[in-house]
Design an enzyme around this catalytic site. Structure first.
Site, PDB file in Angstrom:
ATOM      1  N   HIS A 184      33.575  89.211  32.782  1.00 43.81           N
ATOM      2  CA  HIS A 184      34.584  89.223  33.836  1.00 43.81           C
ATOM      3  C   HIS A 184      35.168  90.586  34.163  1.00 43.81           C
ATOM      4  CE1 HIS A 184      35.517  84.642  33.573  1.00 43.81           C
ATOM      5  NE2 HIS A 184      34.247  84.917  33.729  1.00 43.81           N
ATOM      6  N   ASP A 240      36.825  87.426  28.756  1.00 43.68           N
ATOM      7  CA  ASP A 240      35.427  86.989  28.892  1.00 43.68           C
ATOM      8  C   ASP A 240      34.638  88.249  29.247  1.00 43.68           C
ATOM      9  OD1 ASP A 240      33.016  86.276  30.367  1.00 43.68           O
ATOM     10  OD2 ASP A 240      33.736  84.212  30.422  1.00 43.68           O
ATOM     11  N   LYS A 267      39.453  87.309  35.793  1.00 47.97           N
ATOM     12  CA  LYS A 267      38.089  87.500  36.283  1.00 47.97           C
ATOM     13  C   LYS A 267      38.124  88.523  37.402  1.00 47.97           C
ATOM     14  CE  LYS A 267      34.245  84.678  37.828  1.00 47.97           C
ATOM     15  NZ  LYS A 267      33.558  83.405  37.633  1.00 47.97           N
ATOM     16  N   HIS A 299      35.767  84.912  25.276  1.00 43.83           N
ATOM     17  CA  HIS A 299      34.576  84.182  25.690  1.00 43.83           C
ATOM     18  C   HIS A 299      33.444  85.179  25.576  1.00 43.83           C
ATOM     19  CE1 HIS A 299      36.013  80.583  28.350  1.00 43.83           C
ATOM     20  NE2 HIS A 299      36.169  80.385  27.056  1.00 43.83           N
ATOM     21  N   TRP A 347      41.529  78.866  33.134  1.00 45.48           N
ATOM     22  CA  TRP A 347      40.806  79.714  34.086  1.00 45.48           C
ATOM     23  C   TRP A 347      40.774  78.980  35.420  1.00 45.48           C
ATOM     24  CZ3 TRP A 347      36.190  78.525  36.731  1.00 45.48           C
ATOM     25  CH2 TRP A 347      35.813  79.522  37.642  1.00 45.48           C
ATOM     26  N   ASP A 403      28.455  88.217  36.533  1.00 48.80           N
ATOM     27  CA  ASP A 403      28.916  87.221  35.556  1.00 48.80           C
ATOM     28  C   ASP A 403      27.906  86.077  35.474  1.00 48.80           C
ATOM     29  OD1 ASP A 403      30.561  85.769  33.857  1.00 48.80           O
ATOM     30  OD2 ASP A 403      31.705  84.876  35.514  1.00 48.80           O
ATOM     31  N   ASP A 455      30.594  81.287  25.934  1.00 47.63           N
ATOM     32  CA  ASP A 455      30.628  80.791  27.311  1.00 47.63           C
ATOM     33  C   ASP A 455      29.369  81.227  28.048  1.00 47.63           C
ATOM     34  OD1 ASP A 455      31.235  79.868  29.804  1.00 47.63           O
ATOM     35  OD2 ASP A 455      32.854  81.290  30.205  1.00 47.63           O
ATOM     36  N   GLU A 480      42.666  83.323  31.334  1.00 49.34           N
ATOM     37  CA  GLU A 480      41.399  84.062  31.446  1.00 49.34           C
ATOM     38  C   GLU A 480      41.264  84.677  32.835  1.00 49.34           C
ATOM     39  OE1 GLU A 480      37.963  81.527  31.008  1.00 49.34           O
ATOM     40  OE2 GLU A 480      36.548  83.195  31.081  1.00 49.34           O
ATOM     41  N   ASP A 522      26.372  84.608  32.942  1.00 49.97           N
ATOM     42  CA  ASP A 522      26.455  83.652  31.831  1.00 49.97           C
ATOM     43  C   ASP A 522      25.109  83.360  31.179  1.00 49.97           C
ATOM     44  OD1 ASP A 522      29.322  82.916  31.443  1.00 49.97           O
ATOM     45  OD2 ASP A 522      29.181  82.480  33.567  1.00 49.97           O
TER      46      ASP A 522
HETATM   47  C1  RNT Z   1      34.219  81.227  34.684  1.00 54.85           C
HETATM   48  C2  RNT Z   1      34.870  81.333  33.356  1.00 54.85           C
HETATM   49  C3  RNT Z   1      35.151  80.045  32.665  1.00 54.85           C
HETATM   50  C4  RNT Z   1      34.023  79.046  32.776  1.00 54.85           C
HETATM   51  C5  RNT Z   1      34.207  77.824  31.942  1.00 54.85           C
HETATM   52  C6  RNT Z   1      33.257  76.733  32.332  1.00 54.85           C
HETATM   53  O1  RNT Z   1      33.819  82.413  35.196  1.00 54.85           O
HETATM   54  O2  RNT Z   1      34.122  82.172  32.520  1.00 54.85           O
HETATM   55  O3  RNT Z   1      35.488  80.295  31.349  1.00 54.85           O
HETATM   56  O4  RNT Z   1      32.802  79.622  32.446  1.00 54.85           O
HETATM   57  O5  RNT Z   1      35.499  77.434  31.964  1.00 54.85           O
HETATM   58 ZN    ZN Z   2      34.742  82.302  30.464  1.00 53.49          ZN
END
Ligand code: RNT
Ligand code: ZN
Length: 416
Positions: free
Chosen positions: A260, A257, A226, A284, A183, A292, A324, A224, A294
């Site tokens: 994303h 993810d 986004k 993820h 990523w 996003d 994640d 990955e 998290d």
């Molecule tokens: C960032 C991505 C990525 C990170 C990690 C730390 O938006 O989701 O995966 O969260 O690599």
């Molecule tokens: Zn991620």
């Protein structure tokens, strides 16, 4: 009633709708979830480089964050005591552990810088997954693998190559394939004048990284995508279309993810389509609140829906599940335990659903009964099966694990 008695009663209720509970527990026991190391220290890593960059953010200042490898490993051990099953750990390259005087920049990383992690994983029977770190570095201000400055781009290509070698080392040492997920934070805050050239450079950079040749039975490379990041709102170089096409053409994996995508777009719906075209898919699992963000994974509808798609597609061995999130506002160990247990609960919930019966209702256009049954199933005695699963795996049931975390907070975290 004992946990076992409650379980026996629940089993009968599920059996009545054609669900084999014992088989569900057997399947769940064999699912390894990749636990991300970066929840333990707010994505700081061990380089001491300072601020987190790349448009991702951990907010909060709860006491006791891990400050070094020993503390992070001890915290992860505490988590593994409180979750059923055998799992994997997911490392970032900035968690390399150097001997004094051995420090190197990211393009020079070698397997030996991760030997302590291998020893940790071996002792505990865990697998390792890996991520090159394309953020929190002086050469990562906005563009890395898509940078027009060839010296910077080459630096990051070399980082990717170094990480491939390290991923192979993990797989060989631990006897289980390593997922290496790429990523990058590359993007633009405001409307770019050229969206093509950065993407062409990213494509070329990935080609160069993969060109070193690696054993595909040892390393699963994933990319990955986004939709945007903080400070990178107008354009993301590694967009969904970019990576989905790149992965398909180059026979590598996509990593989805669920933070994303656009807020009303769901990853659960993408899973069956991806599985029709690729042997493996990586995830993820996170919880985006409005962006996003998290947040810690909870037992919410989308987590359940993701789990249902994996189970319905009979793809527990094709979908590589990783977590994640990074919440610094609450006890970080509790955050990990809640997230891991919830992912497992979602899988169990999916395994206890009479999928064939529901699919028949759909195929027969019996949508009335389908809705009715899907709703009634929500109140089936799922918790009794979960508690029994915890019991037979020798971990605390219900909220009982929290006392352990509280004790650790008082005796260990509070002293940091
Ligand atoms: C960032 C991505 C990525 C990170 C990690 C730390 O938006 O989701 O995966 O969260 O690599
Ligand atoms: Zn991620």
């Amino acid at each position: 009633m004992t946990t076992k008695q409650r379980y026996e009663s629940a089993k009968e209720i599920y059996n009545n709708i054609g669900v084999d509970v014992e088989q569900a527990l057997e399947k769940l026991k064999n699912v390894s979830i990749s636990m991300h190391c970066w929840q333990g220290d707010d994505v700081a890593g061990f380089e001491g480089s300072g601020a987190l960059s790349g448009g991702i953010q951990a907010t909060g200042n709860f006491m006791g964050k891990a400050r070094n490898p020993q503390e992070l490993m001890a915290d992860m051990d505490k988590v593994f005591e409180l979750i059923p099953g055998k799992h994997r750990i997911n490392l970032h390259a900035n968690y390399a552990i150097f001997e004094p005087g051995e420090e190197v920049d990211r393009d020079q990383l070698e397997p030996k810088h991760f030997a302590k992690w291998v020893a940790y994983a071996k002792e505990r029977g865990l697998g390792i997954d890996f991520n090159p770190t394309y953020f929190s570095h002086s050469k990562a201000d906005g563009l890395t693998l898509s940078n027009a400055d060839e010296s910077i781009r080459t630096f990051w290509i070399n980082h990717g190559k170094a990480c491939l070698r390290i991923s192979e080392y993990f797989a060989k040492e631990l006897g289980t394939p390593c997922l290496m997920n790429i990523w990058i934070p590359d993007g633009f805050k405001d409307i770019p004048a050229d969206r093509l050239s950065p993407r062409a450079r990213l494509k070329d950079s990935l080609d160069q990284i993969l060109s070193i040749g690696y054993d595909k039975s040892l390393v699963n490379v994933a990319v990955e995508s986004k939709v945007f990041g903080i400070g990178l709102e107008a354009c993301t170089v590694g967009s969904h279309e970019f990576y989905m096409n790149y992965a398909a053409k180059n026979d590598i994996l996509c990593l989805l993810d669920n933070g994303h995508y656009h807020p009303t777009e769901v990853v659960s719906d993408k899973i069956p389509s991806m599985l029709l075209f690729s042997e493996k898919l990586a995830l993820h699992v996170t919880r985006p609140i409005r962006w996003d963000s998290d947040h810690v994974v909870i037992f919410d509808d989308e987590t359940k829906e993701i789990a249902k798609e994996i189970v319905r597609c009979d793809a527990l061995d094709r979908v590589l599940i990783g977590l994640d999130f990074f919440d610094a506002s609450i006890n970080r160990i509790s955050a990990w335990v809640v997230g891991m247990r919830n992912m497992q609960k979602a899988l169990l919930y999916a395994l206890l659903s009479p999928h064939a019966k529901l699919a028949t209702l759909q195929n027969d256009k019996n949508y009335t009964e389908l809705m009715m049954l899907q709703e009634e199933l929500k109140l089936y005695p799922f918790g009794d099966v979960w508690n029994y699963f915890c019991e037979i795996n020798n971990v605390p049931q219900k909220e009982d694990w929290f006392a352990e975390v509280k004790g650790y907070e008082n005796t260990v975290l509070a002293k940091r």
